[in-house]
Design a protein around this motif. Sequence first.
Motif, PDB file in Angstrom:
ATOM      1  N   GLY A  37     -59.595   2.302  45.282  1.00 46.43           N
ATOM      2  CA  GLY A  37     -58.707   1.343  46.199  1.00 46.43           C
ATOM      3  C   GLY A  37     -58.910   0.864  47.744  1.00 46.43           C
ATOM      4  N   ALA A  38     -59.334   2.052  48.103  1.00 49.71           N
ATOM      5  CA  ALA A  38     -59.402   2.168  49.755  1.00 49.71           C
ATOM      6  C   ALA A  38     -60.652   1.483  49.802  1.00 49.71           C
ATOM      7  N   TYR A  40     -61.819  -1.322  48.042  1.00 46.72           N
ATOM      8  CA  TYR A  40     -61.510  -2.963  47.964  1.00 46.72           C
ATOM      9  C   TYR A  40     -60.634  -3.127  49.176  1.00 46.72           C
ATOM     10  N   VAL A 103     -56.027  -8.308  48.376  1.00 49.21           N
ATOM     11  CA  VAL A 103     -57.228  -7.390  47.584  1.00 49.21           C
ATOM     12  C   VAL A 103     -57.627  -8.119  46.465  1.00 49.21           C
ATOM     13  N   ARG A 113     -67.609  -6.223  42.426  1.00 48.01           N
ATOM     14  CA  ARG A 113     -67.102  -4.978  41.554  1.00 48.01           C
ATOM     15  C   ARG A 113     -68.661  -4.097  41.082  1.00 48.01           C
ATOM     16  N   GLY A 134     -58.425   4.746  40.415  1.00 49.18           N
ATOM     17  CA  GLY A 134     -58.483   3.436  40.700  1.00 49.18           C
ATOM     18  C   GLY A 134     -57.744   2.590  39.484  1.00 49.18           C
ATOM     19  N   ARG A 192     -57.665  -9.718  35.051  1.00 49.60           N
ATOM     20  CA  ARG A 192     -59.033 -10.325  35.586  1.00 49.60           C
ATOM     21  C   ARG A 192     -60.069  -9.944  34.378  1.00 49.60           C
TER      22      ARG A 192
HETATM   23  O1  CDP Z   1     -52.104   2.391  46.144  1.00 48.63           O
HETATM   24  P1  CDP Z   1     -52.121   1.081  45.152  1.00 48.63           P
HETATM   25  O2  CDP Z   1     -51.878   1.600  43.745  1.00 48.63           O
HETATM   26  O3  CDP Z   1     -51.141   0.078  45.484  1.00 48.63           O
HETATM   27  O4  CDP Z   1     -53.578   0.205  45.437  1.00 48.63           O
HETATM   28  P2  CDP Z   1     -54.933   0.723  45.677  1.00 48.63           P
HETATM   29  O5  CDP Z   1     -55.379   1.824  44.449  1.00 48.63           O
HETATM   30  O6  CDP Z   1     -55.253   1.223  46.838  1.00 48.63           O
HETATM   31  O7  CDP Z   1     -55.574  -0.453  45.016  1.00 48.63           O
HETATM   32  C1  CDP Z   1     -55.491  -1.727  45.733  1.00 48.63           C
HETATM   33  C2  CDP Z   1     -55.963  -2.841  44.871  1.00 48.63           C
HETATM   34  O8  CDP Z   1     -57.155  -2.767  44.628  1.00 48.63           O
HETATM   35  C3  CDP Z   1     -55.460  -2.976  43.504  1.00 48.63           C
HETATM   36  O9  CDP Z   1     -54.253  -3.789  43.431  1.00 48.63           O
HETATM   37  C4  CDP Z   1     -56.715  -3.616  42.654  1.00 48.63           C
HETATM   38  O10 CDP Z   1     -56.471  -4.822  42.731  1.00 48.63           O
HETATM   39  C5  CDP Z   1     -57.774  -3.198  43.452  1.00 48.63           C
HETATM   40  N1  CDP Z   1     -58.490  -2.119  42.715  1.00 48.63           N
HETATM   41  C6  CDP Z   1     -59.564  -2.481  41.858  1.00 48.63           C
HETATM   42  O11 CDP Z   1     -59.551  -3.881  41.718  1.00 48.63           O
HETATM   43  N2  CDP Z   1     -60.220  -1.398  41.350  1.00 48.63           N
HETATM   44  C7  CDP Z   1     -60.276  -0.429  41.631  1.00 48.63           C
HETATM   45  N3  CDP Z   1     -61.079   0.297  41.172  1.00 48.63           N
HETATM   46  C8  CDP Z   1     -59.265   0.065  42.826  1.00 48.63           C
HETATM   47  C9  CDP Z   1     -58.319  -0.930  42.830  1.00 48.63           C
END
Ligand code: CDP
Length: 232
Positions: A37-38, A40, A103, A113, A134, A192
């Motif tokens: 996530g970091a 993205y 994001v 991606r 993730g 998505r």
């Molecule tokens: O910590 P939190 O769960 O809020 O978010 P994050 O893991 O930091 O991810 C932020 C955003 O990045 C998510 O809402 C996803 O839309 C995107 N993301 C993604 O598309 N694919 C991943 N492998 C990880 C995050």
Amino acid sequence: MFDQIKVVAIDGPAGSGKSTVSKLVAEKLGFTYIDTGAMYRALTLKVMRKNISFSEEEKISEVAQMIDLKLLPSLTNSNSIRVILDGEDVSSEIRKMEITGNVKYVAKIAKVREGMVEFQRRLIKGLGGAVMEGRDIGTVVLPEAKYKFYLDASFNERVQRRFMELRARADSVTHSEVADDLKQRDHTDKTRAVGPLKKAENAILVDTTSLSIKEVIDKIVGAVREPPVNGI
Ligand code: CDP
């Protein structure tokens, strides 16, 4: 491909406890923690800093291909990582609500991606073990991972957790803003076309609603120390 490496894939929605648990599981197992996530989030920050419109998907994909991104252990806190974008520590900035809300625009771009998935796969090469968290880790990034978990919790519990976390960081966000953000992100993450948030068929579902962090960690670490039942 990963037969020499122990890979733990942890997916789930925001507020499911993924990040907290993944870091501590990695520490307990002596594995490297990888927060996708970091990545993205850092790309979103870079796109915003360059004033690129989110509709310019081709330009965003180019930025993603050239991005200079490093995830390093924190110098002061073993439970956290430093996210270095173009040599600058952006660890706090990427957690701000402004980034969180945007994001989704970069995370839905297929080319972005593809690049991220490749980068994430390369990261685990040469490691003794990795915990990668993730949305699409068990399904797309590391489908052959030995251990897969899908963390979830009730919507209200997730909102409350995220609200407390942001408040602790002195973010002036309100409870209803957090609820709106989570609702929207649940929707965009799950619908998505590329890499949607989804439980891998062979992932172990952990409902963390009424579990303590320690209970979740014990479940995961316990399963990893047992011989794998799924996968290779
Ligand atoms: O910590 P939190 O769960 O809020 O978010 P994050 O893991 O930091 O991810 C932020 C955003 O990045 C998510 O809402 C996803 O839309 C995107 N993301 C993604 O598309 N694919 C991943 N492998 C990880 C995050």
